[in-house]
Design a protein around this motif. Structure first.
Motif, PDB file in Angstrom:
ATOM      1  N   GLU A   1      15.982   3.058 -20.534  1.00  0.00           N
ATOM      2  CA  GLU A   1      14.568   3.142 -20.851  1.00  0.00           C
ATOM      3  C   GLU A   1      13.889   4.012 -19.807  1.00  0.00           C
ATOM      4  O   GLU A   1      14.346   4.115 -18.674  1.00  0.00           O
ATOM      5  CB  GLU A   1      13.928   1.755 -20.906  1.00  0.00           C
ATOM      6  CG  GLU A   1      14.087   0.940 -19.646  1.00  0.00           C
ATOM      7  CD  GLU A   1      13.529  -0.466 -19.781  1.00  0.00           C
ATOM      8  OE1 GLU A   1      12.600  -0.777 -19.027  1.00  0.00           O
ATOM      9  OE2 GLU A   1      14.034  -1.224 -20.618  1.00  0.00           O
ATOM     10  N   ARG A   2      12.827   4.601 -20.192  1.00  0.00           N
ATOM     11  CA  ARG A   2      12.097   5.473 -19.277  1.00  0.00           C
ATOM     12  C   ARG A   2      11.311   4.627 -18.292  1.00  0.00           C
ATOM     13  O   ARG A   2      10.815   3.563 -18.622  1.00  0.00           O
ATOM     14  CB  ARG A   2      11.172   6.388 -20.054  1.00  0.00           C
ATOM     15  CG  ARG A   2      11.963   7.354 -20.954  1.00  0.00           C
ATOM     16  CD  ARG A   2      11.094   8.320 -21.657  1.00  0.00           C
ATOM     17  NE  ARG A   2      10.724   9.578 -21.062  1.00  0.00           N
ATOM     18  CZ  ARG A   2      11.504  10.507 -20.537  1.00  0.00           C
ATOM     19  NH1 ARG A   2      12.778  10.278 -20.437  1.00  0.00           N
ATOM     20  NH2 ARG A   2      11.035  11.645 -20.109  1.00  0.00           N
ATOM     21  N   SER A   3      11.212   5.134 -17.076  1.00  0.00           N
ATOM     22  CA  SER A   3      10.445   4.450 -16.038  1.00  0.00           C
ATOM     23  C   SER A   3       9.389   5.393 -15.499  1.00  0.00           C
ATOM     24  O   SER A   3       9.589   6.607 -15.424  1.00  0.00           O
ATOM     25  CB  SER A   3      11.355   4.022 -14.894  1.00  0.00           C
ATOM     26  OG  SER A   3      12.283   3.083 -15.342  1.00  0.00           O
TER      27      SER A   3
ATOM     28  N   TRP B   1       5.972   3.182  -9.362  1.00  0.00           N
ATOM     29  CA  TRP B   1       6.800   2.483  -8.374  1.00  0.00           C
ATOM     30  C   TRP B   1       6.548   3.010  -6.964  1.00  0.00           C
ATOM     31  O   TRP B   1       6.581   2.269  -5.995  1.00  0.00           O
ATOM     32  CB  TRP B   1       8.275   2.626  -8.723  1.00  0.00           C
ATOM     33  CG  TRP B   1       8.641   1.857  -9.948  1.00  0.00           C
ATOM     34  CD1 TRP B   1       8.857   2.367 -11.182  1.00  0.00           C
ATOM     35  CD2 TRP B   1       8.798   0.446 -10.070  1.00  0.00           C
ATOM     36  NE1 TRP B   1       9.144   1.378 -12.074  1.00  0.00           N
ATOM     37  CE2 TRP B   1       9.134   0.177 -11.404  1.00  0.00           C
ATOM     38  CE3 TRP B   1       8.703  -0.609  -9.173  1.00  0.00           C
ATOM     39  CZ2 TRP B   1       9.352  -1.110 -11.869  1.00  0.00           C
ATOM     40  CZ3 TRP B   1       8.937  -1.894  -9.633  1.00  0.00           C
ATOM     41  CH2 TRP B   1       9.247  -2.130 -10.970  1.00  0.00           C
ATOM     42  N   SER B   2       6.308   4.322  -6.841  1.00  0.00           N
ATOM     43  CA  SER B   2       6.125   4.904  -5.517  1.00  0.00           C
ATOM     44  C   SER B   2       4.771   4.567  -4.907  1.00  0.00           C
ATOM     45  O   SER B   2       4.588   4.642  -3.709  1.00  0.00           O
ATOM     46  CB  SER B   2       6.318   6.414  -5.571  1.00  0.00           C
ATOM     47  OG  SER B   2       5.293   7.003  -6.358  1.00  0.00           O
ATOM     48  N   GLU B   3       3.812   4.183  -5.743  1.00  0.00           N
ATOM     49  CA  GLU B   3       2.480   3.876  -5.238  1.00  0.00           C
ATOM     50  C   GLU B   3       2.357   2.437  -4.740  1.00  0.00           C
ATOM     51  O   GLU B   3       1.346   2.082  -4.172  1.00  0.00           O
ATOM     52  CB  GLU B   3       1.450   4.130  -6.344  1.00  0.00           C
ATOM     53  CG  GLU B   3       1.309   5.603  -6.685  1.00  0.00           C
ATOM     54  CD  GLU B   3       0.403   5.845  -7.878  1.00  0.00           C
ATOM     55  OE1 GLU B   3       0.011   4.870  -8.576  1.00  0.00           O
ATOM     56  OE2 GLU B   3       0.106   7.008  -8.144  1.00  0.00           O
ATOM     57  N   ARG B   4       3.340   1.659  -4.889  1.00  0.00           N
ATOM     58  CA  ARG B   4       3.289   0.256  -4.456  1.00  0.00           C
ATOM     59  C   ARG B   4       3.438   0.126  -2.985  1.00  0.00           C
ATOM     60  O   ARG B   4       3.983   0.733  -2.221  1.00  0.00           O
ATOM     61  CB  ARG B   4       4.357  -0.561  -5.135  1.00  0.00           C
ATOM     62  CG  ARG B   4       4.039  -0.774  -6.573  1.00  0.00           C
ATOM     63  CD  ARG B   4       5.045  -1.702  -7.162  1.00  0.00           C
ATOM     64  NE  ARG B   4       4.704  -1.923  -8.567  1.00  0.00           N
ATOM     65  CZ  ARG B   4       5.337  -2.742  -9.332  1.00  0.00           C
ATOM     66  NH1 ARG B   4       6.322  -3.442  -8.885  1.00  0.00           N
ATOM     67  NH2 ARG B   4       4.993  -2.901 -10.577  1.00  0.00           N
TER      68      ARG B   4
END
Length: 65
Positions: A55-57, A62-65
């Motif tokens: 599935e696409r992510s 994710w990097s902004e967390r």
């Protein structure tokens, strides 16, 4: 191996000294661990042949967390 050691204990257990009985118990415990390992490896092999859905992510999320 487990069945063999159980049979030995049933037939010859009374003739074994304490050290011999401890060895037989170690054999049974090792056989149980080996059985579990083999079953786990077989399951892993079956999982390796399964198709894993992709599935696409959103990597930015994710990097902004």
């Amino acid at each position: 191996m487990s069945g063999f050691s159980t049979e030995l204990m049933e037939q010859y257990g009374p003739q074994l000294d304490q050290v011999g009985k401890e060895y037989m118990e170690r054999i049974r415990a090792a056989a149980t661990r080996m059985d579990r390992l083999i079953c786990d490896l077989l399951e892993l092999g079956r999982m390796g042949t399964m198709e894993v859905p992709s599935e696409r992510s959103n990597w930015k999320q994710w990097s902004e967390r």
